[in-house]
Write an enzyme that holds these catalytic residues in place. Structure first.
Site, mmCIF file in Angstrom:
data_model
loop_
_atom_site.group_PDB
_atom_site.id
_atom_site.type_symbol
_atom_site.label_atom_id
_atom_site.label_comp_id
_atom_site.label_asym_id
_atom_site.label_seq_id
_atom_site.Cartn_x
_atom_site.Cartn_y
_atom_site.Cartn_z
ATOM 1 N N LYS A 1 -9.706 -0.586 -5.423
ATOM 2 C CA LYS A 1 -9.668 0.103 -4.132
ATOM 3 C C LYS A 1 -10.972 0.845 -3.878
ATOM 4 O O LYS A 1 -11.434 1.624 -4.712
ATOM 5 C CB LYS A 1 -8.488 1.099 -4.138
ATOM 6 C CG LYS A 1 -8.325 1.931 -2.872
ATOM 7 C CD LYS A 1 -7.756 1.137 -1.719
ATOM 8 C CE LYS A 1 -7.846 1.880 -0.401
ATOM 9 N NZ LYS A 1 -6.711 2.721 -0.119
ATOM 10 N N HIS B 1 -4.522 -0.674 6.181
ATOM 11 C CA HIS B 1 -4.024 0.102 7.326
ATOM 12 C C HIS B 1 -4.879 -0.020 8.591
ATOM 13 O O HIS B 1 -5.410 0.966 9.084
ATOM 14 C CB HIS B 1 -3.809 1.573 6.963
ATOM 15 C CG HIS B 1 -4.848 2.196 6.067
ATOM 16 N ND1 HIS B 1 -6.195 2.160 6.331
ATOM 17 C CD2 HIS B 1 -4.719 2.885 4.902
ATOM 18 C CE1 HIS B 1 -6.839 2.804 5.363
ATOM 19 N NE2 HIS B 1 -5.965 3.242 4.488
ATOM 20 N N HIS C 1 1.424 5.410 -1.750
ATOM 21 C CA HIS C 1 0.979 6.536 -2.581
ATOM 22 C C HIS C 1 2.208 7.163 -3.224
ATOM 23 O O HIS C 1 3.046 7.733 -2.518
ATOM 24 C CB HIS C 1 0.254 7.582 -1.732
ATOM 25 C CG HIS C 1 -0.952 7.025 -1.041
ATOM 26 N ND1 HIS C 1 -2.218 7.059 -1.599
ATOM 27 C CD2 HIS C 1 -1.084 6.373 0.135
ATOM 28 C CE1 HIS C 1 -3.073 6.460 -0.790
ATOM 29 N NE2 HIS C 1 -2.414 6.027 0.272
ATOM 30 N N LEU C 2 2.311 7.025 -4.533
ATOM 31 C CA LEU C 2 3.496 7.562 -5.214
ATOM 32 C C LEU C 2 3.231 8.916 -5.868
ATOM 33 O O LEU C 2 4.150 9.556 -6.361
ATOM 34 C CB LEU C 2 3.992 6.574 -6.270
ATOM 35 C CG LEU C 2 4.545 5.240 -5.747
ATOM 36 C CD1 LEU C 2 4.985 4.357 -6.914
ATOM 37 C CD2 LEU C 2 5.708 5.461 -4.792
ATOM 38 N N ARG C 3 1.938 9.323 -5.930
ATOM 39 C CA ARG C 3 1.566 10.605 -6.547
ATOM 40 C C ARG C 3 1.954 10.625 -8.028
ATOM 41 O O ARG C 3 2.142 9.603 -8.640
ATOM 42 C CB ARG C 3 2.208 11.799 -5.798
ATOM 43 C CG ARG C 3 2.101 11.745 -4.263
ATOM 44 C CD ARG C 3 0.688 11.703 -3.746
ATOM 45 N NE ARG C 3 0.634 11.926 -2.301
ATOM 46 C CZ ARG C 3 -0.350 11.491 -1.530
ATOM 47 N NH1 ARG C 3 -1.358 10.823 -2.026
ATOM 48 N NH2 ARG C 3 -0.349 11.755 -0.233
ATOM 49 N N HIS D 1 -10.441 1.022 2.174
ATOM 50 C CA HIS D 1 -10.160 2.009 3.224
ATOM 51 C C HIS D 1 -11.343 1.904 4.185
ATOM 52 O O HIS D 1 -12.436 2.384 3.892
ATOM 53 C CB HIS D 1 -10.046 3.422 2.630
ATOM 54 C CG HIS D 1 -9.719 4.456 3.663
ATOM 55 N ND1 HIS D 1 -8.540 5.176 3.660
ATOM 56 C CD2 HIS D 1 -10.391 4.874 4.769
ATOM 57 C CE1 HIS D 1 -8.510 5.990 4.709
ATOM 58 N NE2 HIS D 1 -9.635 5.833 5.403
ATOM 59 N N HIS E 1 3.182 14.440 1.642
ATOM 60 C CA HIS E 1 2.605 15.777 1.455
ATOM 61 C C HIS E 1 3.708 16.765 1.809
ATOM 62 O O HIS E 1 4.437 16.534 2.784
ATOM 63 C CB HIS E 1 1.441 16.023 2.431
ATOM 64 C CG HIS E 1 0.230 15.172 2.174
ATOM 65 N ND1 HIS E 1 -0.713 15.479 1.219
ATOM 66 C CD2 HIS E 1 -0.182 14.018 2.742
ATOM 67 C CE1 HIS E 1 -1.664 14.548 1.225
ATOM 68 N NE2 HIS E 1 -1.362 13.645 2.137
ATOM 69 N N HIS F 1 0.872 -1.191 0.000
ATOM 70 C CA HIS F 1 0.000 0.000 0.000
ATOM 71 C C HIS F 1 0.903 1.233 0.000
ATOM 72 O O HIS F 1 1.499 1.571 1.020
ATOM 73 C CB HIS F 1 -0.887 -0.001 1.261
ATOM 74 C CG HIS F 1 -1.865 1.131 1.331
ATOM 75 N ND1 HIS F 1 -3.188 0.955 1.681
ATOM 76 C CD2 HIS F 1 -1.736 2.465 1.124
ATOM 77 C CE1 HIS F 1 -3.809 2.115 1.680
ATOM 78 N NE2 HIS F 1 -2.947 3.059 1.347
ATOM 79 N N ASP G 1 1.520 2.545 3.505
ATOM 80 C CA ASP G 1 0.648 3.706 3.339
ATOM 81 C C ASP G 1 1.479 4.985 3.351
ATOM 82 O O ASP G 1 1.033 6.025 3.830
ATOM 83 C CB ASP G 1 -0.442 3.759 4.430
ATOM 84 C CG ASP G 1 -1.547 4.749 4.074
ATOM 85 O OD1 ASP G 1 -1.619 5.162 2.905
ATOM 86 O OD2 ASP G 1 -2.324 5.110 4.981
HETATM 87 C C1 NCD Z 1 -3.417 9.034 2.154
HETATM 88 C C2 NCD Z 1 -3.011 10.083 1.122
HETATM 89 O O1 NCD Z 1 -2.550 11.162 1.507
HETATM 90 O O2 NCD Z 1 -3.145 9.814 -0.070
HETATM 91 N N1 NCD Z 1 -3.399 9.622 3.465
HETATM 92 C C3 NCD Z 1 -3.292 8.980 4.654
HETATM 93 O O3 NCD Z 1 -3.323 9.641 5.696
HETATM 94 N N2 NCD Z 1 -3.148 7.684 4.723
HETATM 95 C C4 NCD Z 1 -4.719 8.451 1.783
HETATM 96 C C5 NCD Z 1 -5.130 7.234 2.553
HETATM 97 O O4 NCD Z 1 -4.615 6.143 2.358
HETATM 98 O O5 NCD Z 1 -6.023 7.372 3.394
HETATM 99 ZN ZN ZN Z 2 -3.290 5.011 1.723
#
Ligand code: NCD
Ligand code: ZN
Length: 347
Positions: free
Chosen positions: A101, A176, A17-19, A138, A252, A15, A248
């Protein structure tokens, strides 16, 4: 002095997030350098809602993976009304799309396209169950009447149990998980597994809130109590095949974390494995790290196990570790609640 080392089957991140764009270029190396594969989340500004968008995103990622890197990106589709039964059947035989997802509307970053009424998707769950496509969830309700700390448990009770009852053979990953109740619930199911993040294993809501606010520990689902954290640690070090690592990692930039309305998400890819080794070491459970980081996820997703091992070496003194990474929009803090890190990958 005797060298202390640990050889582990190449780990995977189930899991992440690579953006996209510059952020993708900045964070991707930490994933392909530390993991053999990763399941990449679809919550971009324009969510990845179909196979064609997933193919484009996959290509954008692959272009930036150096030749010789032993890394496979696996993709996910964002469940919306636009997803057809036919598309789900195609996913079932797709080379690299490994899950669909489901985000509840408004639960987290870029979840405006998420789901309000789960029942409207039962016809799609039916096809997923038939064709063996994994539903990644989620697991939080977003009803404002429900307290933020209760959103996972209410989701399990009010939504997830209904889905499982209706579709007993649907393979589900509850993403998560954050609580002792969630661990207990997962242990009682046959077709449901769970990812656990590094941050939920290492910090709790007191650490986030009791001595000043720590925006770098703010994430969705929100951190729970120390009791819950300990239950997650027990699940992770148990070797139980239902639990595996999903960092996860959700970058940011600082300006978006430290703001009047800060974003949820913790960037943990860079030190993920050294931190986990230290946690397992603290619990005298280094032998159980392979199931958690390398084996259980692959088994649940039906993939062949990795064959090669990577070596981590323990240094006698804390090593100099990365604190943040820079982007043109500001820096991104790297998750490191321990401060002192002794383990590093041997190149
Ligand atoms: C994730 C995100 O910023 O994309 N943020 C997080 O707090 N986990 C999104 C997510 O998986 O809920
Ligand atoms: Zn996530």
């Amino acid at each position: 002095m005797e060298k202390i080392f640990l050889d582990i089957l190449r780990p995977d991140d189930w899991h992440v997030h690579l953006r996209e764009g510059e952020m993708l270029s900045s964070v991707l190396p930490f994933t392909y350098e530390n993991f053999g594969s990763a399941l990449i989340m679809p919550n971009l500004d324009t969510p990845i809602t179909n196979i064609s968008l997933a193919d484009n995103y996959y290509n954008e990622i692959c272009k930036q993976i150096p030749k010789g890197a032993e890394f496979t990106p696996n993709m996910t589709l964002y469940l919306t009304n636009y997803l057809s039964k036919d598309e789900i059947r195609k996913v079932s035989t797709h080379k690299y799309i490994k899950a669909i997802k489901m985000y509840p509307k408004g639960a987290t970053t870029n979840s405006d396209s998420g789901i309000s009424d789960f029942k409207n998707f039962y016809h799609l769950f039916e096809v997923m169950e038939e064709s063996g496509v994994i539903l990644s969830i989620h697991g939080e309700v977003t009803d404002e009447k429900v307290d933020v700390f209760e959103r996972e448990s209410v989701f399990i009770e009010k939504v997830l149990t209904k889905i499982i009852k209706q579709f007993p053979n649907l393979k589900i990953v509850l993403e998560h998980i954050t609580s002792a109740d969630a661990v207990k619930f997962i242990n009682e199911q046959s077709m449901v597994a769970a990812t656990i993040t590094i941050h939920h294993l290492m910090v709790n809501r007191n650490i986030m809130l009791s001595k000043g606010i720590r925006p770098d520990f703010y994430c969705a689902p929100i951190l729970k109590t120390e009791y819950d954290r300990r239950a997650l640690v027990q699940a992770a070090i148990s070797g139980n095949r239902k639990f595996f690592l999903g960092t996860d990692s959700a970058p940011h930039v600082e300006g978006k974390k430290i703001a009047s309305c800060g974003c949820a998400g913790i960037f943990s890819s860079p030190l993920a494995i050294p931190l986990l080794i230290q946690l397992f070491e603290k619990h005298s459970s280094l032998k159980k790290i392979e199931p958690f980081v390398s084996k259980n996820g692959r088994a649940f997703y039906g993939l062949r196990q990795h064959k090669d091992r990577v070596r981590y070496v323990k240094r006698p003194k804390s090593i100099k570790v990365i604190k943040d990474i820079k982007t043109s929009d500001g820096k991104i803090t790297v998750f490191n609640p321990y401060g002192e890190i002794y383990w590093e990958k041997e190149n």
